[in-house]
Motif scaffolding. Sequence first.
Motif: not given
Length: 856
Positions: A63-76
């Motif tokens: 999945p493409v990780l969000p560009d938000s400051f911490l939004g990539w952590i749940p996606a990862l």
Amino acid sequence: MSDDGECKGLNAVAPGKKDIFVQLVISFALGISAFTAFCILRPRWKTLYAARKRHSNPQIALPVLPDSFLGWIPALYRVTEEQVLASAGLDAFVFLSFFKMSLRLFTTMLFFSVTVLWPIHRAFDDSYPDLISRPPDNSSVYSNSLFSNRYLDESSLFTAKHKDKLDDKNSSYLWSYLVFTWFFSFLTLYFMNTETFKVVQIRQDYLGTQSTITDRTFRLTGIPKDLRTEEKIKGFVENLEIGHVRSVNLCRNWAEIDELMAQRRNILHKLEEAWSAYRSQKSMAARATIRQSVVNDEDEREDAHEERMDENSQLIAGNSLRGLMSERERPKIRLRFGFLKMRNRKIDALDYYEEQLRRLDDKIQIARKKDYAPTDTAFVTMDSIAACQMAVQATVDPRPGQLLAKPAPSPSDVIWKNTYTPRYRRRFRSGLVTIFITSLTILWFFPVAILASLLSICTIKQVAPSLGESLQRHEVTKALVQTGLPTLVVSLLNVLVPYLYDYLSNIQGFISQGDVELSVISKNFFFVFFNIFVVYAVSGSAALAEFWAIIRESLSDTNKIALKIAQSIQSLSNFYLNFIMLQGFGLFPFKLLQFGSVSLYPFYRMGAKTPRDFAQLVQPTLFNYGFYLPTALLIFILCLVYSVLPGSELMLLLGVCYFGLGYFVYKYQLLYSMDQPQHATGRAWPIICRRIILGLVSFQVVMLALLVLRQAFFEAAFIAPLILLTVWYNYSFNLRFVPLTKFIALRSIKRDSDPGRQSNPDQNGEQSMRLTRRMSTIDEDKEKGMSFINPSLIAPLEQPWIYQDPPPPLSPSESTSADYLSRYEDQLEHRNTTVSTSSSLSLGDTHVWRASGDNV
């Protein structure tokens, strides 16, 4: 206390509570700053932090990780193991499995440590922590002598003086040491055994359902001279009646053509640099002329009566630009010749390198048609995976050392120059490297000890008394100098060693890059385990001389080494706490930030001259398991060793934090930002398990020594069988699991005729795995169109990369690069003419420059 007393024994060495707090603050300050920088830069520098190429199939793409400051952590976090396998392969899956297993194990241990061991230590074990493991505050781990003879004598006198007091205390709590040593040992073996079953099952399913040329090929070594032809090898293998041979690639002595290809790469790079210098000079001259033309044009427009003169000036400017470009100076090169190279002259660099490249191309074409002397190694590709596995798992020839069938590495992993290097030469180099690494591991302790001792307050007082007194008065600065800096020095020095070991492993003579990487893991672990654990655990000191002195004393009295280990381990707990805090909270965010790549990028950018150099700048950084896994294994062992001792809850808590952070950091790097081209098929797992077993034995020996020190001989006697049981498990592990981590079981190989292969999961489930594995794996994608042939024999000859776009491949009609270079020069002149005759060109027309390739 006098200065002399402060600079001897424990008073000068072990860190106290204030030092641990300072180290925690330092680690968090470093980590938070690096993590914040990463979260800010990640969406802006996607060429670095999202550089890794993902799987082409959209159903298993990450999945493409969000560009938000911490939004990539749940996606990862939501990325599954099946996606890890599909996108990064078995090696990444095994690496991350170790971190997940460690996280679960130490979380379980932490629960029992907090609920059971911590109350026991508080209620019963209050004297020995003060006596041994609670050194005075405001001190550092590093000095020339931790357990000096004076301190040992004082400690013995103190023990004798307070013997009556200690005897009055109930020593039954020492049974908890025995019980939890057994319990944590079995708990570790249980988690490791469970994870091993999972890794083996997934590895067998993963490799058994894919079909690559590597899975169908084995490496045959020790071929006698009377069999060294493709036809004879094919006949020999087919006579074994294990299957049909599809192809045989006999390795030969290709040193000549490999050397020609190396020379060609060097000349090609010089030619590209010459072209870049030539075009850069042209671009600056053209821009200067155009700028002058624009300035003149603006001045002349102020005079309304000179419109015709204005038009003429534009024509003159165009003619002068064309003339300047046609008369620009081509780059020169100075050649030396004659007697002792005393004469020299300058010649055209472009013409010279083009001629050199043309001659090398002719030589390579001739060399590719030559017959070379065969070696004793061949790659045999069978028609099925089952036939290949039967060959590698069987004894082919009754003569020792002849016709040995081994699994083949991936074609892209083969180090071809080592396939024709004589075996005796490779063994000789391997022996020299082993001797050098062993010596370096021991000698490396000297610079660490010197640097660490220089950072002690005692040394500072001797060199700069006023500065030493100032540091002595301020607790925080003293803790920073004596605790934070030495730990950082040890960590940074240990970062340099893997690069050296990687270089040494590459010249050692391994056949594949995967073997090189596994060797780096073993070498680097030996280094960190010996220097950071063994020497400290035995001597409790940063002084190598004391380490050897203790070893000599122990040869005459084996009880002394047990006493030393028991005293050293407890007193060094704070140092190891600082080490884990720095590695976890402080350095992991810097690894996520890829601080090395970011800091070195400006230098690489300034050194880049050619379009090929610029293209290399945006390639994903390579992930080397040998650089990261050994430190994680050492911290695993440290958490095991301190899991029962007083303060174990803090050590285990830091272990949980370390492996939790490490799992997320490495998961992101392996999936999104870094590439791992080696193809080791998960063979690092046996290495991991053997080091875990080594850690278990170290843990059990330490606990035995502690019980002996406290004169709990009966409890200590019950730990000896546990050590023997652990050693037996290691032997059993090698018999049961290691073959399954090297080979593919015949029953695991899936065939089209297998019933229910496409619809039903296997007996152990894994339905989601089956859905993913119906599509091609990352290994199948990498190996499409590959073969076990030396690339020097078949690879297309690379042409000069002059413009932004990479050069097209050489056409069959262009047997050499002469026509190609001529065509490139025609294109260059055509583009120059286009630029020079463009009457509407202005400084703002950047798209014109981009089209002409001048912005490279």
